[in-house]
Scaffold this motif. Structure first.
Motif, PDB file in Angstrom:
ATOM      1  N   VAL A  30     -12.188  -9.661 -29.679  1.00 40.75           N
ATOM      2  CA  VAL A  30     -10.934  -8.998 -30.044  1.00 40.75           C
ATOM      3  C   VAL A  30     -10.748  -9.133 -31.549  1.00 40.75           C
ATOM      4  O   VAL A  30     -10.522 -10.235 -32.065  1.00 40.75           O
ATOM      5  CB  VAL A  30      -9.740  -9.623 -29.285  1.00 40.75           C
ATOM      6  CG1 VAL A  30      -8.444  -8.938 -29.689  1.00 40.75           C
ATOM      7  CG2 VAL A  30      -9.963  -9.512 -27.778  1.00 40.75           C
ATOM      8  N   ASP A  31     -10.879  -8.023 -32.251  1.00 44.13           N
ATOM      9  CA  ASP A  31     -10.795  -8.008 -33.712  1.00 44.13           C
ATOM     10  C   ASP A  31      -9.343  -7.805 -34.127  1.00 44.13           C
ATOM     11  O   ASP A  31      -8.879  -6.681 -34.321  1.00 44.13           O
ATOM     12  CB  ASP A  31     -11.693  -6.894 -34.262  1.00 44.13           C
ATOM     13  CG  ASP A  31     -11.788  -6.921 -35.781  1.00 44.13           C
ATOM     14  OD1 ASP A  31     -11.475  -7.971 -36.371  1.00 44.13           O
ATOM     15  OD2 ASP A  31     -12.185  -5.885 -36.371  1.00 44.13           O
ATOM     16  N   ARG A  32      -8.619  -8.929 -34.259  1.00 39.99           N
ATOM     17  CA  ARG A  32      -7.190  -8.869 -34.616  1.00 39.99           C
ATOM     18  C   ARG A  32      -7.022  -8.443 -36.073  1.00 39.99           C
ATOM     19  O   ARG A  32      -7.623  -9.025 -36.982  1.00 39.99           O
ATOM     20  CB  ARG A  32      -6.536 -10.238 -34.404  1.00 39.99           C
ATOM     21  CG  ARG A  32      -6.464 -10.704 -32.958  1.00 39.99           C
ATOM     22  CD  ARG A  32      -5.267 -10.106 -32.245  1.00 39.99           C
ATOM     23  NE  ARG A  32      -4.017 -10.514 -32.829  1.00 39.99           N
ATOM     24  CZ  ARG A  32      -3.310 -11.591 -32.445  1.00 39.99           C
ATOM     25  NH1 ARG A  32      -3.774 -12.355 -31.474  1.00 39.99           N
ATOM     26  NH2 ARG A  32      -2.156 -11.879 -33.005  1.00 39.99           N
ATOM     27  N   GLY A  40      -9.459 -17.273 -39.875  1.00 39.63           N
ATOM     28  CA  GLY A  40     -10.856 -16.935 -39.644  1.00 39.63           C
ATOM     29  C   GLY A  40     -11.067 -15.547 -39.090  1.00 39.63           C
ATOM     30  O   GLY A  40     -12.194 -15.086 -38.941  1.00 39.63           O
ATOM     31  N   SER A  41      -9.958 -14.838 -38.778  1.00 42.42           N
ATOM     32  CA  SER A  41     -10.093 -13.509 -38.194  1.00 42.42           C
ATOM     33  C   SER A  41     -10.632 -12.495 -39.194  1.00 42.42           C
ATOM     34  O   SER A  41     -11.065 -11.416 -38.817  1.00 42.42           O
ATOM     35  CB  SER A  41      -8.737 -13.031 -37.653  1.00 42.42           C
ATOM     36  OG  SER A  41      -8.297 -13.875 -36.619  1.00 42.42           O
ATOM     37  N   GLY A  42     -10.588 -12.843 -40.467  1.00 38.92           N
ATOM     38  CA  GLY A  42     -11.094 -11.927 -41.482  1.00 38.92           C
ATOM     39  C   GLY A  42     -12.607 -11.886 -41.548  1.00 38.92           C
ATOM     40  O   GLY A  42     -13.180 -11.066 -42.271  1.00 38.92           O
ATOM     41  N   VAL A  68     -16.872  -4.860 -29.397  1.00 40.78           N
ATOM     42  CA  VAL A  68     -15.849  -5.224 -30.372  1.00 40.78           C
ATOM     43  C   VAL A  68     -14.617  -4.376 -30.090  1.00 40.78           C
ATOM     44  O   VAL A  68     -14.703  -3.137 -30.070  1.00 40.78           O
ATOM     45  CB  VAL A  68     -16.318  -5.018 -31.819  1.00 40.78           C
ATOM     46  CG1 VAL A  68     -15.162  -5.255 -32.793  1.00 40.78           C
ATOM     47  CG2 VAL A  68     -17.481  -5.948 -32.150  1.00 40.78           C
ATOM     48  N   ALA A  69     -13.480  -5.025 -29.855  1.00 43.03           N
ATOM     49  CA  ALA A  69     -12.243  -4.310 -29.527  1.00 43.03           C
ATOM     50  C   ALA A  69     -11.222  -4.504 -30.651  1.00 43.03           C
ATOM     51  O   ALA A  69     -10.580  -5.558 -30.725  1.00 43.03           O
ATOM     52  CB  ALA A  69     -11.680  -4.813 -28.205  1.00 43.03           C
ATOM     53  N   PRO A  70     -11.061  -3.544 -31.550  1.00 35.60           N
ATOM     54  CA  PRO A  70     -10.065  -3.665 -32.625  1.00 35.60           C
ATOM     55  C   PRO A  70      -8.646  -3.645 -32.059  1.00 35.60           C
ATOM     56  O   PRO A  70      -8.346  -2.878 -31.139  1.00 35.60           O
ATOM     57  CB  PRO A  70     -10.316  -2.430 -33.496  1.00 35.60           C
ATOM     58  CG  PRO A  70     -11.651  -1.898 -33.051  1.00 35.60           C
ATOM     59  CD  PRO A  70     -11.793  -2.274 -31.611  1.00 35.60           C
ATOM     60  N   VAL A  71      -7.785  -4.503 -32.588  1.00 32.30           N
ATOM     61  CA  VAL A  71      -6.395  -4.563 -32.139  1.00 32.30           C
ATOM     62  C   VAL A  71      -5.496  -4.590 -33.376  1.00 32.30           C
ATOM     63  O   VAL A  71      -5.488  -5.569 -34.130  1.00 32.30           O
ATOM     64  CB  VAL A  71      -6.131  -5.814 -31.270  1.00 32.30           C
ATOM     65  CG1 VAL A  71      -4.634  -5.943 -30.986  1.00 32.30           C
ATOM     66  CG2 VAL A  71      -6.907  -5.726 -29.967  1.00 32.30           C
ATOM     67  N   ALA A  72      -4.760  -3.503 -33.579  1.00 39.31           N
ATOM     68  CA  ALA A  72      -3.828  -3.434 -34.711  1.00 39.31           C
ATOM     69  C   ALA A  72      -2.482  -4.041 -34.357  1.00 39.31           C
ATOM     70  O   ALA A  72      -1.832  -4.672 -35.187  1.00 39.31           O
ATOM     71  CB  ALA A  72      -3.656  -1.988 -35.153  1.00 39.31           C
ATOM     72  N   ALA A  73      -2.070  -3.855 -33.100  1.00 38.34           N
ATOM     73  CA  ALA A  73      -0.800  -4.400 -32.619  1.00 38.34           C
ATOM     74  C   ALA A  73      -1.026  -4.948 -31.214  1.00 38.34           C
ATOM     75  O   ALA A  73      -1.143  -4.180 -30.258  1.00 38.34           O
ATOM     76  CB  ALA A  73       0.278  -3.321 -32.616  1.00 38.34           C
TER      77      ALA A  73
END
Length: 460
Positions: A30-32, A40-42, A68-73
């Motif tokens: 989950v790419d927060r 470390g999420s960067g 890879v699952a991008p999550v903006a909100a």
């Protein structure tokens, strides 16, 4: 796939998933990208996904897919957006996957909702790390720490994983209202077990404190290895000590602390301590559970921060280790004792190796090594000796001829630089002592001791 253990009250506990080669899993990172993302999420999402796959392989899962699952909100109910949840559900059905590993911290509600949506077992990052720890723990202390962390994790998920929780047990005749629900009883039983383990760990902690005091009397300085998991700490430990500690290309190959006495090139003996590897997004509860194990780091005279310098994410991993050390309470004094060991030199291509060599030369307290080939170990040992000797003082001590025990005492507790027999039979010894041993020597030898200046130390 799931093992259910019975506690004394008869309640079943989903304690851990037994990873088997036949268990197929999809790994999702989950790419927060929101402000609430953990430290470390960067880091590169691909690198984080590779790390999650490595964690899954450490419990022998068969990887059926990587996403890879991008999550903006982040969504409160599922963390992921509805579109991504549906996409993964189709992938799970297509690959007949039994387990989905989500490389993020999931709430109990999120975990339950995702299991319903995907029709498979879901394991988040905390649960996955606990599975690995459960397999690696070999000592009583390690097993207790793992069980404690498991129970704390499981306690908040009882509503998710147990199917019999709506039943109620009848109350006593003189009590009004319904009896104790199964959920309440199970939580109570788990809490009782947690309390017992905490008492046992407190006893273990006291024993370790006694062992540390015993080592202080030996007395050998402690040199502790720390670093990101799979950085090569155990391989380096084996190379330096000749021990046979498990050293494999697996995340968290070492869990329980291991110690060996080794001798440095100039004769000084040290206790070398190998510790559990650090990792990003390690839950606070796990840091607390393993604090007793990592106390060896805080009490160490020198800390070797072992880095996988060939890894693309080496800098970010070093930052993660620094954050864990801060959470453990390391202060500036102890930070001054850290030596950076840039390991896996043998894996660097020639051009990158030359650049790293220049970087290491410009950075104080840094040395390039290969734990596999042994290259760079001599400079590392010299650097360790230099750090240990930085606060040492040198004394001349004049002993009567019959004081053989005094001579033995100095050989055991200090570094004897020279020994000379005087005409009257007395023995003049030049000895390097640490600050604490100098105080002990002062109590034992009194006025027979003379502190030497730098010029006198250099002169024979």
């Amino acid at each position: 796939m799931t093992a259910r253990a019975k506690n004394k009250g008869g309640a079943g506990v989903d304690f851990q998933i037994e990873g088997k080669a036949a268990t197929r899993a999809i790994v999702i990172h989950v790419d927060r990208r929101d402000r609430g993302a953990p430290p470390g999420s960067g880091r590169a999402a691909v690198a984080r996904l590779e790390e999650a796959v490595g964690l899954a392989l450490a419990i022998d899962l068969e990887i059926a897919g990587q996403i890879v699952a991008p999550v903006a909100a982040p969504k409160p109910a599922t963390l992921l957006g509805s579109g991504k949840v549906e996409e993964i559900a189709a992938r799970v059905k297509e690959t007949e996957t039994e387990l989905v590993v989500v490389n993020a911290q999931l709430s109990p509600i999120q975990q339950r909702n995702l299991e319903k949506a995907w029709g498979s077992k879901v394991l988040d990052r905390t649960g996955l790390i606990l599975e690995i720890f459960g397999r690696r723990a070999s000592t009583r202390e390690g097993a207790l720490q793992v069980e404690l962390a498991h129970l704390e994790y499981q306690k908040s998920r009882l509503v998710r994983s147990w199917t019999h929780l709506e039943r109620q047990r009848g109350g006593f005749g003189f009590l009004g209202g319904p009896g104790e629900s199964q959920l309440e009883a199970d939580r109570r039983l788990i809490q009782e077990r947690i309390s017992r383990i905490e008492d046992q760990l407190e006893s273990v902690k006291k024993t370790r404190a006694l062992h540390r005091r015993g080592r202080a009397r030996v007395p050998y300085p402690v040199v502790a290895l720390v670093g990101y998991t799979n950085a090569g700490k155990s391989t380096l430990f084996n190379r330096l000590s000749g021990a046979q500690v498990l050293a494999r290309d697996l995340l968290f190959a070492t869990l329980d602390p291991t110690m060996r006495v080794i001798e440095l090139p100039h004769g000084r003996k040290i206790i070398l301590s190998d510790t559990v590897g650090f990792i990003s997004d390690l839950p606070t509860s796990l840091i607390a559970a393993f604090r007793a194990t990592l106390e060896e780091v805080l009490s160490a005279d020198v800390i070797l921060h072992v880095r996988d310098i060939a890894h693309d994410d080496s800098e970010a991993q070093a930052g993660d280790v620094d954050r864990v050390l801060e959470e453990l309470g390391i202060d500036e004094l102890r930070r001054s004792r850290i030596i950076e060991v840039w390991n896996k030199l043998d894996l660097l291509p020639p051009t990158e190796r030359a650049g790293r060599e220049v970087q290491a030369l410009r950075k104080p307290g840094c040395v390039l090594v290969s734990a596999v080939t042994g290259e760079g170990l001599d400079p590392l040992l010299e650097l360790i000796e230099g750090r240990l000797g930085a606060e040492d003082t040198v004394y001349e001590i004049l002993l009567p001829p019959q004081d053989g025990q005094g001579q033995a005492w100095l050989h055991d507790r200090g570094e004897v630089l020279s020994r000379r027999n005087c005409r009257d039979g007395r023995v003049l010894m030049k000895v390097r002592l640490t600050a604490d041993k100098a105080g002990q020597a002062q109590s034992r030898f009194g006025t027979a001791m003379k502190l030497l200046g730098q010029r006198e130390v250099a002169a024979e």
